[in-house]
Design a protein around this motif. Structure first.
Motif, mmCIF file in Angstrom:
data_model
loop_
_atom_site.group_PDB
_atom_site.id
_atom_site.type_symbol
_atom_site.label_atom_id
_atom_site.label_comp_id
_atom_site.label_asym_id
_atom_site.label_seq_id
_atom_site.Cartn_x
_atom_site.Cartn_y
_atom_site.Cartn_z
ATOM 1 N N LYS A 44 -13.365 2.940 -10.769
ATOM 2 C CA LYS A 44 -12.467 1.789 -10.802
ATOM 3 C C LYS A 44 -11.379 1.919 -9.744
ATOM 4 O O LYS A 44 -10.996 0.931 -9.106
ATOM 5 C CB LYS A 44 -11.837 1.658 -12.187
ATOM 6 C CG LYS A 44 -10.942 0.437 -12.339
ATOM 7 C CD LYS A 44 -10.428 0.311 -13.760
ATOM 8 C CE LYS A 44 -9.552 -0.919 -13.920
ATOM 9 N NZ LYS A 44 -9.074 -1.092 -15.317
ATOM 10 N N ILE A 45 -10.883 3.135 -9.530
ATOM 11 C CA ILE A 45 -9.855 3.356 -8.507
ATOM 12 C C ILE A 45 -10.415 3.029 -7.129
ATOM 13 O O ILE A 45 -9.780 2.339 -6.324
ATOM 14 C CB ILE A 45 -9.350 4.811 -8.561
ATOM 15 C CG1 ILE A 45 -8.591 5.055 -9.865
ATOM 16 C CG2 ILE A 45 -8.461 5.119 -7.354
ATOM 17 C CD1 ILE A 45 -8.172 6.498 -10.072
ATOM 18 N N TRP A 83 -1.258 3.523 5.300
ATOM 19 C CA TRP A 83 -2.367 3.634 4.365
ATOM 20 C C TRP A 83 -2.021 4.425 3.115
ATOM 21 O O TRP A 83 -2.870 4.586 2.242
ATOM 22 C CB TRP A 83 -3.583 4.261 5.067
ATOM 23 C CG TRP A 83 -4.041 3.447 6.226
ATOM 24 C CD1 TRP A 83 -3.912 3.743 7.547
ATOM 25 C CD2 TRP A 83 -4.668 2.168 6.162
ATOM 26 N NE1 TRP A 83 -4.419 2.739 8.327
ATOM 27 C CE2 TRP A 83 -4.901 1.755 7.504
ATOM 28 C CE3 TRP A 83 -5.057 1.322 5.127
ATOM 29 C CZ2 TRP A 83 -5.505 0.537 7.810
ATOM 30 C CZ3 TRP A 83 -5.658 0.110 5.440
ATOM 31 C CH2 TRP A 83 -5.877 -0.265 6.760
ATOM 32 N N ALA A 84 -0.792 4.906 3.025
ATOM 33 C CA ALA A 84 -0.364 5.652 1.844
ATOM 34 C C ALA A 84 -0.496 4.785 0.595
ATOM 35 O O ALA A 84 0.013 3.666 0.542
ATOM 36 C CB ALA A 84 1.078 6.119 2.016
ATOM 37 N N GLY A 85 -1.220 5.286 -0.400
ATOM 38 C CA GLY A 85 -1.437 4.541 -1.634
ATOM 39 C C GLY A 85 -2.532 3.505 -1.558
ATOM 40 O O GLY A 85 -2.921 2.941 -2.580
ATOM 41 N N ARG A 86 -3.027 3.247 -0.363
ATOM 42 C CA ARG A 86 -4.072 2.237 -0.199
ATOM 43 C C ARG A 86 -5.468 2.849 -0.145
ATOM 44 O O ARG A 86 -6.434 2.221 -0.577
ATOM 45 C CB ARG A 86 -3.813 1.425 1.072
ATOM 46 C CG ARG A 86 -2.526 0.614 1.024
ATOM 47 C CD ARG A 86 -2.335 -0.207 2.282
ATOM 48 N NE ARG A 86 -1.204 -1.125 2.152
ATOM 49 C CZ ARG A 86 -0.875 -2.033 3.056
ATOM 50 N NH1 ARG A 86 -1.593 -2.146 4.173
ATOM 51 N NH2 ARG A 86 0.155 -2.811 2.860
ATOM 52 N N LEU A 87 -5.557 4.047 0.419
ATOM 53 C CA LEU A 87 -6.814 4.780 0.475
ATOM 54 C C LEU A 87 -6.681 6.050 -0.346
ATOM 55 O O LEU A 87 -5.578 6.497 -0.651
ATOM 56 C CB LEU A 87 -7.160 5.150 1.923
ATOM 57 C CG LEU A 87 -7.204 4.037 2.970
ATOM 58 C CD1 LEU A 87 -7.500 4.644 4.339
ATOM 59 C CD2 LEU A 87 -8.237 2.984 2.607
ATOM 60 N N ILE A 88 -7.813 6.637 -0.679
ATOM 61 C CA ILE A 88 -7.802 7.988 -1.244
ATOM 62 C C ILE A 88 -7.692 8.933 -0.054
ATOM 63 O O ILE A 88 -8.665 9.147 0.673
ATOM 64 C CB ILE A 88 -9.075 8.249 -2.062
ATOM 65 C CG1 ILE A 88 -9.143 7.284 -3.240
ATOM 66 C CG2 ILE A 88 -9.117 9.695 -2.557
ATOM 67 C CD1 ILE A 88 -10.445 7.307 -4.002
ATOM 68 N N VAL A 248 -11.168 -6.525 -10.561
ATOM 69 C CA VAL A 248 -11.351 -6.245 -11.974
ATOM 70 C C VAL A 248 -10.055 -5.686 -12.522
ATOM 71 O O VAL A 248 -9.485 -4.763 -11.966
ATOM 72 C CB VAL A 248 -12.482 -5.223 -12.185
ATOM 73 C CG1 VAL A 248 -12.676 -4.945 -13.661
ATOM 74 C CG2 VAL A 248 -13.768 -5.737 -11.569
ATOM 75 N N ASP A 249 -9.578 -6.265 -13.603
ATOM 76 C CA ASP A 249 -8.335 -5.789 -14.217
ATOM 77 C C ASP A 249 -8.587 -4.487 -14.960
ATOM 78 O O ASP A 249 -9.649 -4.274 -15.483
ATOM 79 C CB ASP A 249 -7.791 -6.835 -15.197
ATOM 80 C CG ASP A 249 -7.420 -8.128 -14.478
ATOM 81 O OD1 ASP A 249 -7.013 -8.030 -13.302
ATOM 82 O OD2 ASP A 249 -7.554 -9.199 -15.100
#
Length: 249
Positions: A44-45, A83-88, A248-249
């Motif tokens: 999901k992440i 990209w901090a917090g946007r990508l793994i 998806v919530d």
């Protein structure tokens, strides 16, 4: 509609994403890239970050991704950058996307039918890839569980060894089983689910009056006429098809 399959998401994800056959090269490459990011984290992440991955990796143009260098990876891994917090921001995983893109380019240019036929070739012609078993049965678990003979064969064909010409990273059998199920190469929907092509009842979808507005940023759903944000991804330069990837919530 009844569906006993063990899916992480239900609702729109079940109806429009999970198990829908993906046959275009660009989307297969995108999904293969995303699935490598799942190791150690919830799918999901990864799924809910897919828009950022699409932007970071050149809208999944495999040739451009294969040409990405260390400087671009440095930017993607910068924990104080855009990209901090946007990508793994795991460098090994992000590097794997670039590395695997080079393998995909090799397949696209040398394998008959390119990447699409290479991936679908592992399941094509096998009737059992469409589920006809109760989802709590041993037969179901052996074909649609955490791994299968198909994901085993795909892993052998994609990882360095005597049985493979390629050297993909982060593509073990369990990871590839998730890829097979997510993208409809294996159809794990219950035999009583309308998304199983062998479903005799063909129960109508909850969203029969859904309207997808191709080229728009919204889709109108039947329940309460609510509108949900979606992103359209151009799947192939030679095709006018689009796929609505639902949040998806």
């Amino acid at each position: 509609f009844p569906c006993a399959m063990a899916c992480l998401f239900s609702g729109e994800y079940h109806d429009y994403v999970w198990g829908r056959p993906v046959t275009t090269t660009t989307e297969l490459f995108a999904q293969l890239s995303l699935i490598t990011q799942q190791c150690g984290v919830s799918w999901k992440i990864v799924w809910n970050k897919r828009h950022f991955y699409c932007e970071a990796f050149h809208k999944w143009d495999m040739y451009q991704v294969a040409a990405m260098g260390e400087h671009e990876l440095d930017e993607l891994c910068d924990r104080t950058g855009r990209w901090a917090g946007r990508l793994i921001q795991n460098r090994a995983k992000l590097h794997a996307i670039v590395h695997n893109a080079k393998q995909c380019v090799q397949i696209e240019e040398t394998h008959p039918g390119g990447l699409r036929d290479f991936l679908w070739g592992f399941v094509r012609g096998h009737d059992e890839t469409i589920n006809m078993h109760d989802c709590d049965s041993e037969q179901y678990r052996s074909l649609f569980g955490v791994s299968s003979k198909y994901s085993d064969a795909m892993a052998l064909g994609m990882r360095r060894g005597k049985n493979s010409l390629y050297d993909f990273k982060f593509v073990g059998s369990t990871t590839l089983q998730a890829f097979l199920l997510q993208n409809g190469l294996l159809n794990g929907h219950s035999p009583t689910c309308h998304l199983n092509p062998r479903c005799k009842s063909k129960a109508a979808s909850r969203h029969t009056d859904t309207m997808a507005e191709v080229g728009s940023s919204t889709v109108r759903l039947s329940r309460g006429n609510r509108r949900q944000r979606v992103a359209y991804v151009e799947l192939d330069n030679a095709s006018s098809d689009r796929i609505a990837q639902l949040d998806v919530d």
